[in-house]
Scaffold this active site. Structure first.
Site, PDB file in Angstrom:
ATOM      1  N   CYS A   4       0.725  -1.064  -0.224  1.00 41.00           N
ATOM      2  CA  CYS A   4       0.060  -0.087  -0.102  1.00 41.00           C
ATOM      3  C   CYS A   4       0.905   1.200  -0.095  1.00 41.00           C
ATOM      4  CB  CYS A   4      -1.050  -0.197   1.216  1.00 41.00           C
ATOM      5  SG  CYS A   4      -1.790   1.602   1.447  1.00 41.00           S
ATOM      6  N   CYS A   7       0.719   3.291   3.368  1.00 39.79           N
ATOM      7  CA  CYS A   7       1.626   2.512   4.409  1.00 39.79           C
ATOM      8  C   CYS A   7       2.880   2.932   4.321  1.00 39.79           C
ATOM      9  CB  CYS A   7       1.075   1.251   4.662  1.00 39.79           C
ATOM     10  SG  CYS A   7      -0.369   0.754   5.053  1.00 39.79           S
ATOM     11  N   HIS A  46      -3.784   0.253   8.583  1.00 40.16           N
ATOM     12  CA  HIS A  46      -4.522   0.314   7.300  1.00 40.16           C
ATOM     13  C   HIS A  46      -5.871  -0.042   7.180  1.00 40.16           C
ATOM     14  CE1 HIS A  46      -4.483  -0.507   3.012  1.00 40.16           C
ATOM     15  NE2 HIS A  46      -5.376  -1.268   3.057  1.00 40.16           N
ATOM     16  N   ASN A  86     -13.386   9.559  -0.849  1.00 43.71           N
ATOM     17  CA  ASN A  86     -13.897   8.866  -2.160  1.00 43.71           C
ATOM     18  C   ASN A  86     -13.531   7.108  -1.939  1.00 43.71           C
ATOM     19  OD1 ASN A  86     -13.919  11.385  -3.660  1.00 43.71           O
ATOM     20  ND2 ASN A  86     -11.792  11.147  -4.267  1.00 43.71           N
ATOM     21  N   GLY A  92     -14.139   7.236  -7.427  1.00 44.72           N
ATOM     22  CA  GLY A  92     -12.849   7.965  -7.686  1.00 44.72           C
ATOM     23  C   GLY A  92     -11.926   7.651  -6.864  1.00 44.72           C
ATOM     24  N   THR A  94      -8.397   6.030  -5.830  1.00 45.68           N
ATOM     25  CA  THR A  94      -7.228   5.658  -6.545  1.00 45.68           C
ATOM     26  C   THR A  94      -6.287   4.741  -5.477  1.00 45.68           C
ATOM     27  OG1 THR A  94      -6.277   7.688  -6.320  1.00 45.68           O
ATOM     28  CG2 THR A  94      -7.382   7.194  -8.436  1.00 45.68           C
ATOM     29  N   HIS A  97      -6.478   2.942   0.662  1.00 40.03           N
ATOM     30  CA  HIS A  97      -6.107   3.137   2.201  1.00 40.03           C
ATOM     31  C   HIS A  97      -6.920   4.296   2.663  1.00 40.03           C
ATOM     32  CE1 HIS A  97      -2.834   3.187   5.654  1.00 40.03           C
ATOM     33  NE2 HIS A  97      -3.887   4.494   5.824  1.00 40.03           N
ATOM     34  N   HIS A  99      -8.637   7.637   3.497  1.00 36.46           N
ATOM     35  CA  HIS A  99      -8.057   8.965   3.541  1.00 36.46           C
ATOM     36  C   HIS A  99      -9.290   9.927   3.366  1.00 36.46           C
ATOM     37  CE1 HIS A  99      -7.470   8.002  -0.561  1.00 36.46           C
ATOM     38  NE2 HIS A  99      -7.608   8.918  -1.060  1.00 36.46           N
ATOM     39  N   HIS A 101      -9.619  13.972   2.150  1.00 36.07           N
ATOM     40  CA  HIS A 101      -9.014  15.003   1.647  1.00 36.07           C
ATOM     41  C   HIS A 101      -9.380  16.436   2.273  1.00 36.07           C
ATOM     42  CE1 HIS A 101      -7.796  12.801  -2.538  1.00 36.07           C
ATOM     43  NE2 HIS A 101      -8.866  12.144  -1.911  1.00 36.07           N
TER      44      HIS A 101
HETATM   45  P1  5GP Z   1      -7.997   9.267  -4.176  1.00 36.56           P
HETATM   46  O1  5GP Z   1      -8.162   9.431  -5.596  1.00 36.56           O
HETATM   47  O2  5GP Z   1      -7.726   7.620  -3.686  1.00 36.56           O
HETATM   48  O3  5GP Z   1      -9.512   9.890  -3.471  1.00 36.56           O
HETATM   49  O4  5GP Z   1      -6.882  10.013  -3.695  1.00 36.56           O
HETATM   50  C1  5GP Z   1      -5.606   9.754  -3.733  1.00 36.56           C
HETATM   51  C2  5GP Z   1      -4.727  10.918  -3.803  1.00 36.56           C
HETATM   52  O5  5GP Z   1      -3.514  10.733  -3.312  1.00 36.56           O
HETATM   53  C3  5GP Z   1      -4.878  11.733  -4.810  1.00 36.56           C
HETATM   54  O6  5GP Z   1      -5.257  13.105  -4.528  1.00 36.56           O
HETATM   55  C4  5GP Z   1      -3.369  11.835  -5.261  1.00 36.56           C
HETATM   56  O7  5GP Z   1      -2.684  12.945  -5.780  1.00 36.56           O
HETATM   57  C5  5GP Z   1      -2.449  11.396  -3.838  1.00 36.56           C
HETATM   58  N1  5GP Z   1      -1.222  10.892  -4.198  1.00 36.56           N
HETATM   59  C6  5GP Z   1      -1.141   9.793  -4.976  1.00 36.56           C
HETATM   60  N2  5GP Z   1       0.242   9.394  -4.611  1.00 36.56           N
HETATM   61  C7  5GP Z   1       0.732  10.035  -3.766  1.00 36.56           C
HETATM   62  C8  5GP Z   1       1.886  10.144  -3.321  1.00 36.56           C
HETATM   63  O8  5GP Z   1       2.865   9.409  -3.601  1.00 36.56           O
HETATM   64  N3  5GP Z   1       2.217  11.100  -2.389  1.00 36.56           N
HETATM   65  C9  5GP Z   1       1.517  12.155  -2.133  1.00 36.56           C
HETATM   66  N4  5GP Z   1       1.625  13.064  -1.175  1.00 36.56           N
HETATM   67  N5  5GP Z   1      -0.052  12.206  -2.271  1.00 36.56           N
HETATM   68  C10 5GP Z   1      -0.339  10.984  -3.333  1.00 36.56           C
HETATM   69 ZN    ZN Z   2      -2.262   1.201   3.683  1.00 35.53          ZN
END
Ligand code: 5GP
Ligand code: ZN
Length: 112
Positions: A4, A7, A46, A86, A92, A94, A97, A99, A101
């Site tokens: 992950c 992680c 996690h 998300n 959406g 990606t 894990h 999180h 925003h």
């Molecule tokens: P999701 O699309 O899952 O809601 O949000 C994942 C977020 O993680 C995205 O906004 C993306 O820009 C961010 N992200 C992806 N890889 C990395 C990384 O290696 N470092 C940081 N700081 N953010 C990341």
């Molecule tokens: Zn994780």
């Protein structure tokens, strides 16, 4: 075993710009910010996403939201901001894990 991305950030295997850390939670700047302030608030434990939160995670889920709100104050987002999580492919998500925003620092366009 655990592949992950977040992680790895928690374990400092991947660098990140951390803005908060305690025993349970870290927060760091999103690598691809969608607004002047874009911070990810995540549990050190996690959990795949908000869809699989268990009853035992209720206090942690609450603390994640509280932490996001406190960080918003630190970043002077007194005019408002957005906290988003998300879930799954259609949502959406990606990184699988959990999180939150924290997005702000300008008037955000309506997203839904
Ligand atoms: P999701 O699309 O899952 O809601 O949000 C994942 C977020 O993680 C995205 O906004 C993306 O820009 C961010 N992200 C992806 N890889 C990395 C990384 O290696 N470092 C940081 N700081 N953010 C990341
Ligand atoms: Zn994780």
């Amino acid at each position: 075993m655990n592949n992950c991305l977040f992680c790895k950030i928690i374990n400092n295997e991947i660098p990140s710009e951390k803005v908060y850390s305690d025993e349970e939670i870290i927060a760091f700047k999103d690598i691809n910010p969608q607004a002047p302030v874009h911070i990810l608030v995540i549990p050190k434990k996690h959990i795949d996403g908000a869809d699989v939160l268990e009853k035992e995670d209720a206090a942690l889920a609450g603390r994640l939201l509280l932490t996001a709100a406190r960080i918003a104050e630190q970043f002077h987002l007194s005019n408002g901001y957005r906290i988003v999580t998300n879930i799954g492919e259609h949502g959406g998500q990606t990184v699988r894990h959990l999180h939150f925003h924290l997005i702000g620092g300008e008037k955000l366009i309506d997203s839904f």
